[in-house]
Design a protein around this motif. Structure first.
Motif, PDB file in Angstrom:
ATOM      1  N   TRP A  70      24.676  37.266  52.435  1.00  0.00           N
ATOM      2  CA  TRP A  70      25.205  37.910  51.242  1.00  0.00           C
ATOM      3  C   TRP A  70      26.033  39.133  51.626  1.00  0.00           C
ATOM      4  CZ3 TRP A  70      25.178  35.854  46.547  1.00  0.00           C
ATOM      5  CH2 TRP A  70      24.240  34.869  46.252  1.00  0.00           C
ATOM      6  N   GLY A  71      27.115  39.349  50.864  1.00  0.00           N
ATOM      7  CA  GLY A  71      27.957  40.513  51.073  1.00  0.00           C
ATOM      8  C   GLY A  71      28.650  40.923  49.795  1.00  0.00           C
ATOM      9  N   THR A  72      29.430  41.995  49.837  1.00  0.00           N
ATOM     10  CA  THR A  72      30.055  42.563  48.641  1.00  0.00           C
ATOM     11  C   THR A  72      31.577  42.449  48.722  1.00  0.00           C
ATOM     12  OG1 THR A  72      30.106  44.760  49.637  1.00  0.00           O
ATOM     13  CG2 THR A  72      28.142  44.177  48.370  1.00  0.00           C
ATOM     14  N   ILE A  73      32.253  43.042  47.734  1.00  0.00           N
ATOM     15  CA  ILE A  73      33.712  43.070  47.668  1.00  0.00           C
ATOM     16  C   ILE A  73      34.153  44.527  47.562  1.00  0.00           C
ATOM     17  CG2 ILE A  73      35.755  42.356  46.362  1.00  0.00           C
ATOM     18  CD1 ILE A  73      34.172  39.994  45.319  1.00  0.00           C
ATOM     19  N   CYS A  74      35.147  44.896  48.350  1.00  0.00           N
ATOM     20  CA  CYS A  74      35.678  46.261  48.283  1.00  0.00           C
ATOM     21  C   CYS A  74      36.544  46.421  47.037  1.00  0.00           C
ATOM     22  CB  CYS A  74      36.495  46.563  49.536  1.00  0.00           C
ATOM     23  SG  CYS A  74      37.181  48.239  49.548  1.00  0.00           S
ATOM     24  N   ASP A  75      36.568  47.636  46.472  1.00  0.00           N
ATOM     25  CA  ASP A  75      37.332  47.867  45.240  1.00  0.00           C
ATOM     26  C   ASP A  75      38.813  48.156  45.488  1.00  0.00           C
ATOM     27  OD1 ASP A  75      37.339  50.430  46.245  1.00  0.00           O
ATOM     28  OD2 ASP A  75      35.976  51.256  44.733  1.00  0.00           O
ATOM     29  N   ASP A  76      39.278  48.165  46.745  1.00  0.00           N
ATOM     30  CA  ASP A  76      40.699  48.398  47.017  1.00  0.00           C
ATOM     31  C   ASP A  76      41.539  47.286  46.393  1.00  0.00           C
ATOM     32  OD1 ASP A  76      39.919  50.575  48.420  1.00  0.00           O
ATOM     33  OD2 ASP A  76      40.366  49.768  50.415  1.00  0.00           O
ATOM     34  N   ASP A  77      42.544  47.666  45.604  1.00  0.00           N
ATOM     35  CA  ASP A  77      43.470  46.734  44.947  1.00  0.00           C
ATOM     36  C   ASP A  77      42.782  45.811  43.941  1.00  0.00           C
ATOM     37  OD1 ASP A  77      45.520  47.796  46.462  1.00  0.00           O
ATOM     38  OD2 ASP A  77      45.338  46.284  48.037  1.00  0.00           O
ATOM     39  N   PHE A  78      41.511  46.087  43.618  1.00  0.00           N
ATOM     40  CA  PHE A  78      40.778  45.226  42.670  1.00  0.00           C
ATOM     41  C   PHE A  78      41.351  45.427  41.265  1.00  0.00           C
ATOM     42  CE2 PHE A  78      37.230  43.533  40.259  1.00  0.00           C
ATOM     43  CZ  PHE A  78      36.712  42.547  41.095  1.00  0.00           C
ATOM     44  N   TRP A  88      32.575  41.212  52.352  1.00  0.00           N
ATOM     45  CA  TRP A  88      33.265  39.951  52.618  1.00  0.00           C
ATOM     46  C   TRP A  88      34.756  40.015  52.324  1.00  0.00           C
ATOM     47  CZ3 TRP A  88      31.846  36.628  55.850  1.00  0.00           C
ATOM     48  CH2 TRP A  88      30.527  36.177  55.984  1.00  0.00           C
ATOM     49  N   LEU A  89      35.153  40.691  51.242  1.00  0.00           N
ATOM     50  CA  LEU A  89      36.552  40.672  50.836  1.00  0.00           C
ATOM     51  C   LEU A  89      37.081  42.084  50.623  1.00  0.00           C
ATOM     52  CD1 LEU A  89      36.502  37.698  48.270  1.00  0.00           C
ATOM     53  CD2 LEU A  89      37.453  37.675  50.579  1.00  0.00           C
ATOM     54  N   ASP A  90      38.334  42.284  50.990  1.00  0.00           N
ATOM     55  CA  ASP A  90      39.003  43.574  50.802  1.00  0.00           C
ATOM     56  C   ASP A  90      40.435  43.285  50.362  1.00  0.00           C
ATOM     57  OD1 ASP A  90      39.694  46.197  50.759  1.00  0.00           O
ATOM     58  OD2 ASP A  90      39.512  46.541  52.917  1.00  0.00           O
ATOM     59  N   ASN A  91      41.003  44.226  49.609  1.00  0.00           N
ATOM     60  CA  ASN A  91      42.368  44.058  49.085  1.00  0.00           C
ATOM     61  C   ASN A  91      42.526  42.711  48.380  1.00  0.00           C
ATOM     62  OD1 ASN A  91      42.974  45.646  52.043  1.00  0.00           O
ATOM     63  ND2 ASN A  91      43.732  46.589  50.155  1.00  0.00           N
ATOM     64  N   LEU A  92      41.520  42.371  47.550  1.00  0.00           N
ATOM     65  CA  LEU A  92      41.540  41.099  46.821  1.00  0.00           C
ATOM     66  C   LEU A  92      42.606  41.145  45.736  1.00  0.00           C
ATOM     67  CD1 LEU A  92      40.066  38.333  46.462  1.00  0.00           C
ATOM     68  CD2 LEU A  92      38.606  39.482  44.768  1.00  0.00           C
ATOM     69  N   SER A  93      43.498  40.163  45.717  1.00  0.00           N
ATOM     70  CA  SER A  93      44.598  40.126  44.753  1.00  0.00           C
ATOM     71  C   SER A  93      44.628  38.763  44.077  1.00  0.00           C
ATOM     72  CB  SER A  93      45.933  40.384  45.461  1.00  0.00           C
ATOM     73  OG  SER A  93      47.008  40.295  44.545  1.00  0.00           O
ATOM     74  N   CYS A  94      44.358  38.758  42.773  1.00  0.00           N
ATOM     75  CA  CYS A  94      44.340  37.513  41.988  1.00  0.00           C
ATOM     76  C   CYS A  94      45.309  37.633  40.820  1.00  0.00           C
ATOM     77  CB  CYS A  94      42.941  37.221  41.452  1.00  0.00           C
ATOM     78  SG  CYS A  94      41.628  37.159  42.694  1.00  0.00           S
ATOM     79  N   SER A  95      45.819  36.494  40.373  1.00  0.00           N
ATOM     80  CA  SER A  95      46.662  36.467  39.173  1.00  0.00           C
ATOM     81  C   SER A  95      45.821  36.284  37.913  1.00  0.00           C
ATOM     82  CB  SER A  95      47.685  35.336  39.280  1.00  0.00           C
ATOM     83  OG  SER A  95      47.040  34.075  39.246  1.00  0.00           O
ATOM     84  N   GLY A  96      44.571  35.829  38.093  1.00  0.00           N
ATOM     85  CA  GLY A  96      43.676  35.602  36.961  1.00  0.00           C
ATOM     86  C   GLY A  96      43.565  34.151  36.553  1.00  0.00           C
ATOM     87  N   THR A  97      44.457  33.309  37.058  1.00  0.00           N
ATOM     88  CA  THR A  97      44.432  31.886  36.687  1.00  0.00           C
ATOM     89  C   THR A  97      43.766  31.033  37.760  1.00  0.00           C
ATOM     90  OG1 THR A  97      46.620  31.549  37.675  1.00  0.00           O
ATOM     91  CG2 THR A  97      46.535  32.152  35.332  1.00  0.00           C
ATOM     92  N   GLU A  98      43.413  31.626  38.885  1.00  0.00           N
ATOM     93  CA  GLU A  98      42.809  30.846  39.962  1.00  0.00           C
ATOM     94  C   GLU A  98      41.476  30.243  39.523  1.00  0.00           C
ATOM     95  OE1 GLU A  98      45.337  34.063  41.794  1.00  0.00           O
ATOM     96  OE2 GLU A  98      43.805  33.960  40.226  1.00  0.00           O
ATOM     97  N   ARG A  99      41.218  29.051  40.063  1.00  0.00           N
ATOM     98  CA  ARG A  99      39.969  28.372  39.755  1.00  0.00           C
ATOM     99  C   ARG A  99      38.865  28.718  40.744  1.00  0.00           C
ATOM    100  NH1 ARG A  99      42.605  22.483  39.170  1.00  0.00           N
ATOM    101  NH2 ARG A  99      43.784  23.363  40.912  1.00  0.00           N
TER     102      ARG A  99
END
Length: 762
Positions: free
Chosen positions: A66-74, A108-119
Motif C-alpha cells: 500500500w502507498g499514497t499519492i502526492c498532492d503535487d499537480d493534483f 506511488w504517484l507524483d505529479n498525477l495529471s488526469c483529464s477526468g474522463t479516464e477509466r
C-alpha cells in the motif's frame, strides 16, 4: 457433456451484481477499458482520520504494497478518476497537505495529471510508479459524492481485483410454471455473462457453493431438499419424451389421450429445465462458504444447475434503516442493547449479521454511523469474522472501553433480500417527483386486476410509512388525507378504506383494512390518500440518565400556576381548587431530546399556522410534543401531563455540528441532526402533577412525538420508562431507560418490579 447428476435446490430470484474475470475464459465486455500492463491487481481505499465514509486519504495497493499519492499537480479531475476507482460516481473536492493524516510506506504517484474522463488511474500521466520527491506530509485526499456506482463492491471492505467485471445472478423456478408465489425459494442457478444468461455445471457442487448463492440472493443459509422427488420428475419427463417420439401409426392404448393431457400439464411440463437447452457458462465452482460474492470463489468459465432451499432465524437487530434489511447493527449484552464500533468492520462480519437475522449475505458493510448514531452502550469493537460463524458474538472481538470508540463510529449493514414483488402492487401518480403523489393500489384476482385509490379517512404517518416502504422509497415525510391538487388521471374508484397500520408492515396488504367492503366518510377522489417519501428521516431519543438525575418534587403555590393551567399542564382536579390559595405537588425533571437520525426534526405545521400564547409569550409549533405519565406496574395511568413544543431549538450540538434552529425573534424551529433540545426542570409544564397520586411503586413514562405528527426513522425508541417509589413526601426515580433498550426478558422483569423495600436505591 454428461447429464446433470444430483438436483439440489437453491434460492431466490433477486438479481445481484457479480465480478467475473476475463482471464478465466469469459469474453471481455466491450464497455470495459483496456488496462495497460501494471494496472492489473490494483486496489484502492480511503484512509485517515477524522473522515466520513466517502472521503479520506487515497491509498493504492500495487505489487502487494500500500502507498499514497502526492498532492503535487493534483486536481479535481484526478479526484474524479480516483472516486470512480473507489466505487463512487464522482468527486466533490480534494485535499492536500495530508489533511487526513500522513500515510506510511511508498508514495506511488507524483505529479498525477488526469483529464477526468479516464477509466483508470493508470491512463493518467505521472512521474511513474514509485517515482516521487514528496514526503507523506503532502499526501492527497479526495471527497467523493456519497453515491455508489451500481453494483460496485465496497473496496474499503473487500478489495476486488481491478480486472473483474460486474455480472448478475438469478434463480429460475424449476417447478410450478411460474405460478409459484414470490419469493422463489428453489430453482436453477443462472449467471449473466457478456453473451447472455448461462447455467452453472453441478459437477463437484457443494453446500458451501449453495451457501454463497443463497446469501447473494437474500437467504441466510442453504437447505437440502428431496432429491428423489426431482429425480422422479426427470424419469417421467424422459418417458414422456420417448412416448411423443413414437411413430404415428403405432397402436395406442385406451389411456393415450388422458396420459398425454396430464403429461402436457403436469410435472413433466412444469419441469422447466427439461424444456430448454442447457447453456453452461461456469464449471468447477469451489467456494469455502465465507465469500460474499460468487466471483470470489474459485471457478472456471465455459461449461447445469444446482439448487438448495433457504431458511431464516436470528438474534441481533437493525435500527434506523430506510429499507428492509439495512440499518445500524445493535447486539444484546447482559439484557441491554448496544451498538458495534466500525473498527475493522467488513463484509464478512456484516454477512454474519445478515444471515443471523434471516437475510442473505451483506451487500455493504457501513461505517461512520451511516445509519444514524445509537445511544447508550457500545458493546463490540474490532470484530473479525471468518464468515462461517452463526452469530456475531462467536467472532473474535475486542472488549470496548469508553476511550475506544464513539457513536459516530457505529457500524451498519445493507443485506441481500429475496425479491417479493410487493412494489409492483402500488404506485404514486400526480406528484412533482417519483417520491410523492396519490397512492394507487392493485386489487383483484388473475384476469381481473385493476388499479384504484385509497380512502383518506384516518390515513396518517404510520400508513404513509408502510406505503413508502412498499414502494422502496424509504420513509414518509407526510401522510396526506386530501390529494385534490394531484391529478389521478382516469383512476377515480376507491378500492381500499379503513387502513390502519402499526408502521412495521412491509406492504399495505398486511395492514388492517375494510376488505372488499369499502366505507369512506368523504367521497370523491379529492379525499384520497397520498404520501411524500424521503430517503432520510429524523430519530428522536430522550437522554434517560438526565431524567433520573434531575427528578424531584416541588409544592408550587397556585398563584404561580395560572399560565400552566391555561395551557392544560395540571391535573383535572386543579379546576376545582381554591385559587389562588393552596398548592399543587409537581414531579419535575429535565428532558434532553437528541436527534440521532439522518434528517432534521421539523414541526409538521409551517410558521403561518403556529399559535401564539400570550401568557408565556411564545409560539406553539406542535399541539403535543411529549406525554408525561405516571403508571401503575400493570399499566394503569394515575397521573399525566403533556408538553406543547413551545420552542424546538438546538440548545447544544456535537463538536462538528452547527446550530441551525433558534426560537428568538420568531425564528425557525426544529432540532438539527447531531443536536439536542434541552427542557430544564425549572420551566413551566416540565412536570407531572402528582397531587392526587397515592404513595406506592409506579412507572414514570415519557413519550416523544406521541401522535406521530412528524415522521421518524424509528418510533420504537420514542418512549422512556423509569421505576419510581413515592412515599407521599419524597420520590426515588431509578432504572430509567429507552423503551427498546432492554431485552424482552429484562423488560418483563422491569414491568414486574415489586418496588423498593427501603429508600436505598442501588
Amino acid at each position: 457433456m454428461r447429464p446433470v447428476g444430483v438436483w439440489r435446490w437453491s434460492l431466490w430470484g433477486l438479481l445481484l451484481r457479480l465480478l467475473c474475470s476475463p482471464c478465466l475464459g469469459s469474453p471481455t465486455p466491450s464497455a470495459a477499458p483496456e488496462k495497460r500492463a501494471g494496472s492489473q491487481g490494483l486496489r484502492f481505499r480511503l484512509a485517515g482520520f477524522p473522515r466520513k465514509p466517502f472521503e479520506g486519504r487515497v491509498e493504492i495497493q500495487r505489487a502487494g504494497e500500500w502507498g499514497t499519492i502526492c498532492d503535487d499537480d493534483f486536481t479535481l479531475q484526478a479526484a474524479h478518476v480516483l472516486c470512480r476507482e473507489l466505487g463512487f460516481t464522482e468527486a466533490t473536492g480534494w485535499t492536500h497537505s495530508a489533511k487526513y493524516g500522513p500515510g506510511t510506506g511508498l508514495i506511488w504517484l507524483d505529479n498525477l495529471s488526469c483529464s477526468g474522463t479516464e477509466r483508470s488511474v493508470t491512463e493518467c500521466a505521472s512521474r511513474g510508479w514509485g517515482n516521487s520527491d514528496c514526503t507523506h506530509d503532502e499526501d492527497a485526499g479526495v471527497i467523493c459524492k456519497d453515491e455508489r456506482l451500481p453494483g460496485f463492491s465496497d473496496s474499503n471492505v473487500i478489495e476486488v481485483e481491478h480486472h473483474l467485471q460486474v455480472e448478475e445472478v438469478r434463480l429460475r423456478p424449476a417447478v410450478g410454471r411460474g405460478r409459484r408465489p414470490l419469493p422463489v425459494t428453489e430453482g436453477l442457478v443462472e449467471v449473466r455473462l457478456p453473451d447472455g444468461w448461462s447455467q452453472v455445471c453441478d459437477k463437484g457442487w457443494t453446500a458451501h457453493n449453495s451457501h454463497v448463492i443463497c446469501g447473494m440472493l437474500g437467504f441466510p443459509s442453504e437447505k437440502r431438499v428431496n432429491v428423489a422427488f426431482y429425480r422422479k420428475l426427470r424419469k417421467r419427463a424422459a418417458k414422456a419424451s420417448a412416448r411423443r417420439s413414437k411413430p404415428l401409426g403405432r397402436p395406442v392404448t385406451k389411456l393415450k389421450a388422458k396420459p398425454k393431457t396430464r403429461m402436457g400439464r403436469g410435472p413433466v411440463k412444469r419441469l422447466l429445465a427439461r424444456r430448454q437447452q442447457h447453456s453452461f457458462g461456469l464449471h468447477g465452482v469451489a467456494c469455502v462458504g465465507t465469500e460474499a460474492h460468487l466471483s470470489l470463489c474459485s471457478l472456471e468459465f465455459y461449461r447445469a444447475n444446482d439448487t438448495t432451499r433457504c431458511p431464516g432465524g436470528a438474534r441481533v437487530r437493525l435500527k434506523g434503516g430506510a429499507h428492509p434489511g439495512e440499518g445500524r447493527v445493535e447486539v444484546l449484552k447482559a439484557g441491554t442493547w448496544g451498538t458495534v464500533c466500525d473498527r475493522k468492520w467488513d463484509l464478512q462480519a456484516a454477512s454474519v449479521v445478515c444471515r443471523e437475522l434471516g437475510f442473505g449475505s451483506a451487500r455493504e458493510a457501513l461505517s461512520g454511523a451511516r445509519m444514524g448514531q445509537g445511544m447508550g452502550a457500545i458493546h463490540l469493537s474490532e470484530v473479525r469474522c471468518s464468515g462461517q460463524e452463526l452469530s456475531l458474538w462467536k467472532c473474535p472481538h475486542k472488549n470496548i472501553t469508553a476511550e475506544d470508540c464513539s457513536h459516530s463510529q457505529d457500524a451498519g449493514v445493507r443485506c441481500n433480500l429475496p425479491y417479493t414483488g410487493v412494489e409492483t402492487k402500488i404506485r404514486l401518480t400526480g406528484g412533482r417527483s417519483r417520491h410523492e403523489g396519490r397512492v394507487e393500489v392493485q386489487t383483484g384476482g388473475p384476469g381481473a386486476l385493476r388499479w384504484g385509490l385509497i380512502c383518506g379517512d384516518d390515513w396518517g404517518t404510520l400508513e404513509a410509512m408502510v406505503a413508502c416502504r412498499q414502494l422502496g422509497l424509504g420513509y414518509a415525510n407526510h401522510g396526506l388525507q386530501e390529494t385534490w391538487y394531484w391529478d389521478s388521471g382516469n383512476i377515480t374508484e376507491v378500492v381500499m378504506s379503513g387502513v390502519r397500520c402499526t408502521g412495521t408492515e412491509l406492504s399495505l396488504d398486511q395492514c388492517a383494512h375494510h376488505g372488499t367492503h369499502v366505507t369512506c366518510k368523504r367521497t370523491g377522489s379529492r379525499f384520497t390518500a397520498g404520501v411524500i417519501c424521503s430517503e432520510t428521516a429524523s430519530d428522536l431519543l430522550l437522554h434517560s440518565a438526565l431524567v433520573q438525575e434531575t427528578a424531584y418534587i416541588e409544592d408550587r403555590p397556585l398563584h404561580m400556576l395560572y399560565c400552566a393551567a391555561e395551557e392544560n399542564c395540571l391535573a383535572s382536579s386543579a379546576r376545582s381548587a381554591n385559587w389562588p390559595y393552596g398548592h399543587r405537588r409537581l414531579l419535575r425533571f429535565s428532558s434532553q431530546i437528541h436527534n440521532l437520525g439522518r434528517a432534521d426534526f421539523r414541526p409538521k405545521a409551517g410558521r403561518h399556522s403556529w399559535v401564539w400564547h400570550e401568557c408565556h409569550g411564545h409560539y406553539h409549533s406542535m399541539d403535543i410534543f411529549t406525554h408525561y405519565d405516571i403508571l401503575t406496574p400493570n399499566g394503569t395511568k394515575v397521573a399525566e401531563g403533556h408538553k406543547a413544543s413551545f420552542c424546538l431549538e438546538d440548545t447544544e450540538c456535537q463538536e462538528d455540528v452547527s446550530k441551525r434552529y433558534e426560537c428568538a425573534n420568531f425564528g425557525e424551529q426544529g432540532i438539527t441532526v447531531g443536536c439536542w433540545d434541552l427542557y430544564r426542570h425549572d420551566i413551566d409544564c416540565q412536570w407531572i402533577d402528582i397531587t392526587d397520586v397515592k404513595p406506592g411503586n409506579y412507572i414514570l413514562q415519557v413519550v416523544i412525538n406521541p401522535n406521530f405528527e412528524v415522521a421518524e426513522s424509528d418510533f420504537t425508541n420514542n418512549a422512556m420508562k423509569c421505576n419510581c417509589k413515592y412515599d407521599g413526601h419524597r420520590i426515588w426515580v431509578h432504572n430509567c431507560h429507552i423503551g427498546d433498550a432492554f431485552s424482552e426478558e429484562a423488560n418483563r422483569r422491569f414491568e414486574r418490579y415489586p418496588g423498593q423495600t427501603s429508600n436505598q436505591v442501588i
